[in-house]
Scaffold this motif. Structure first.
Motif, mmCIF file in Angstrom:
data_model
loop_
_atom_site.group_PDB
_atom_site.id
_atom_site.type_symbol
_atom_site.label_atom_id
_atom_site.label_comp_id
_atom_site.label_asym_id
_atom_site.label_seq_id
_atom_site.Cartn_x
_atom_site.Cartn_y
_atom_site.Cartn_z
ATOM 1 N N GLY A 21 0.766 -1.233 0.000
ATOM 2 C CA GLY A 21 0.000 0.000 0.000
ATOM 3 C C GLY A 21 0.798 1.284 0.000
ATOM 4 N N ARG A 22 0.021 2.346 -0.120
ATOM 5 C CA ARG A 22 0.603 3.680 -0.191
ATOM 6 C C ARG A 22 -0.245 4.644 0.637
ATOM 7 N NH1 ARG A 22 1.248 4.169 -5.815
ATOM 8 N NH2 ARG A 22 3.304 3.251 -5.589
ATOM 9 N N PRO A 23 0.303 5.160 1.747
ATOM 10 C CA PRO A 23 -0.427 6.151 2.542
ATOM 11 C C PRO A 23 -0.283 7.529 1.916
ATOM 12 C CG PRO A 23 1.673 5.658 3.575
ATOM 13 C CD PRO A 23 1.583 4.789 2.355
ATOM 14 N N GLY A 24 -1.182 8.428 2.281
ATOM 15 C CA GLY A 24 -1.072 9.789 1.773
ATOM 16 C C GLY A 24 -1.885 10.770 2.594
ATOM 17 N N VAL A 25 -1.485 12.028 2.506
ATOM 18 C CA VAL A 25 -2.201 13.126 3.147
ATOM 19 C C VAL A 25 -2.631 14.084 2.043
ATOM 20 C CG1 VAL A 25 -1.997 15.077 4.737
ATOM 21 C CG2 VAL A 25 -0.885 12.914 5.288
ATOM 22 N N GLU A 26 -3.933 14.415 2.017
ATOM 23 C CA GLU A 26 -4.490 15.354 1.037
ATOM 24 C C GLU A 26 -4.179 14.927 -0.403
ATOM 25 O OE1 GLU A 26 -6.555 17.454 2.224
ATOM 26 O OE2 GLU A 26 -5.890 17.935 4.246
ATOM 27 N N VAL A 27 -4.304 13.634 -0.702
ATOM 28 C CA VAL A 27 -4.101 13.114 -2.053
ATOM 29 C C VAL A 27 -5.440 13.169 -2.787
ATOM 30 C CG1 VAL A 27 -3.488 11.083 -3.418
ATOM 31 C CG2 VAL A 27 -2.214 11.608 -1.323
ATOM 32 N N ARG A 28 -5.427 13.783 -3.962
ATOM 33 C CA ARG A 28 -6.657 13.940 -4.748
ATOM 34 C C ARG A 28 -7.063 12.615 -5.391
ATOM 35 N NH1 ARG A 28 -8.880 18.207 -5.554
ATOM 36 N NH2 ARG A 28 -7.042 19.475 -5.183
ATOM 37 N N HIS A 29 -8.354 12.281 -5.259
ATOM 38 C CA HIS A 29 -8.923 11.057 -5.840
ATOM 39 C C HIS A 29 -10.160 11.423 -6.644
ATOM 40 C CE1 HIS A 29 -6.580 8.011 -3.590
ATOM 41 N NE2 HIS A 29 -6.455 9.003 -2.723
ATOM 42 N N GLN A 30 -10.306 10.748 -7.784
ATOM 43 C CA GLN A 30 -11.449 11.044 -8.648
ATOM 44 C C GLN A 30 -11.896 9.788 -9.380
ATOM 45 O OE1 GLN A 30 -10.666 14.167 -11.452
ATOM 46 N NE2 GLN A 30 -12.251 13.405 -12.813
ATOM 47 N N MET A 31 -13.205 9.594 -9.412
ATOM 48 C CA MET A 31 -13.766 8.507 -10.203
ATOM 49 C C MET A 31 -13.750 8.932 -11.670
ATOM 50 S SD MET A 31 -14.293 6.171 -8.055
ATOM 51 C CE MET A 31 -15.155 4.988 -9.079
#
Length: 192
Positions: free
Chosen positions: A69-79
């Motif tokens: 896995g890959r953790p993140g803070v304020e990573v943009r996600h979009q369908m």
């Protein structure tokens, strides 16, 4: 009530319009997300940042230990087909092994999405956000309430679990072996 009416009057944006907005030089250091066509700016507090950091450190240690896995803070996600949403979870964890996104949004929602209540968020907005993540592929959502020192845990097709400071937050079948005490989520090294 007035704030809700003002929001309803605001212009609805598409993801394409939104991307032009947040990529413009004058917005270079601002955090925006698109929620159901409405552009919202995120204004994290120091408390918000501390909680996000505590959770992200735990995610990072888990990822290193389990090589996943890959953790993140304020990573943009979009369908990909959703033209009215470009979400920015406060903390996220994506289990799939894909190329690291260096510009733009991650395609799809994270496996774990964490939202930390800011002073201007309503509980209903928080819960709507959890429902959006779950409806679009997230398998675990944590809603963190700093003032109450509680965390609501959402999973698809199960009842909400509410955890207090004396309880342990787990990753369930999404992050097997992950554990973090709720107290640790709210931990402030200068207050201990």
């Amino acid at each position: 009530m007035l704030a809700t009416k003002e929001r309803q009057k605001k212009r609805q944006h598409t993801v394409q319009e939104f991307e032009q907005l947040y990529l413009s030089p004058e917005n270079n250091h601002r955090l925006f997300e698109l929620i159901n066509g409405e552009v919202r700016e995120k204004m994290p507090t120091q408390q918000h940042g501390l909680i996000a950091s505590n959770i992200n450190v735990a995610f990072a240690l888990y990822a290193k230990q389990y090589k996943t896995g890959r953790p993140g803070v304020e990573v943009r996600h979009q369908m990909p087909r959703d033209i009215r949403n470009s979400r920015l979870p406060d903390v996220s964890f994506t289990c799939t092994r894909t190329a690291l996104v260096e510009q733009g949004s991650v395609s799809g929602m994270p496996d774990v999405a964490v939202e930390i209540k800011s002073p201007d968020d309503t509980i209903n907005e928080m819960r709507d956000t959890a429902a959006y993540y779950l409806a679009n592929g997230s398998r675990l959502v944590w809603l963190v309430y700093p003032n109450y020192r509680l965390i609501e845990v959402y999973r698809p097709d199960t009842d909400v679990e509410i955890l207090g400071e004396e309880e342990i937050l787990t990753g369930g079948d999404v992050l097997p072996g992950f554990e973090l005490s709720v107290r640790e989520v709210f931990s402030d090294p200068l207050a201990e």
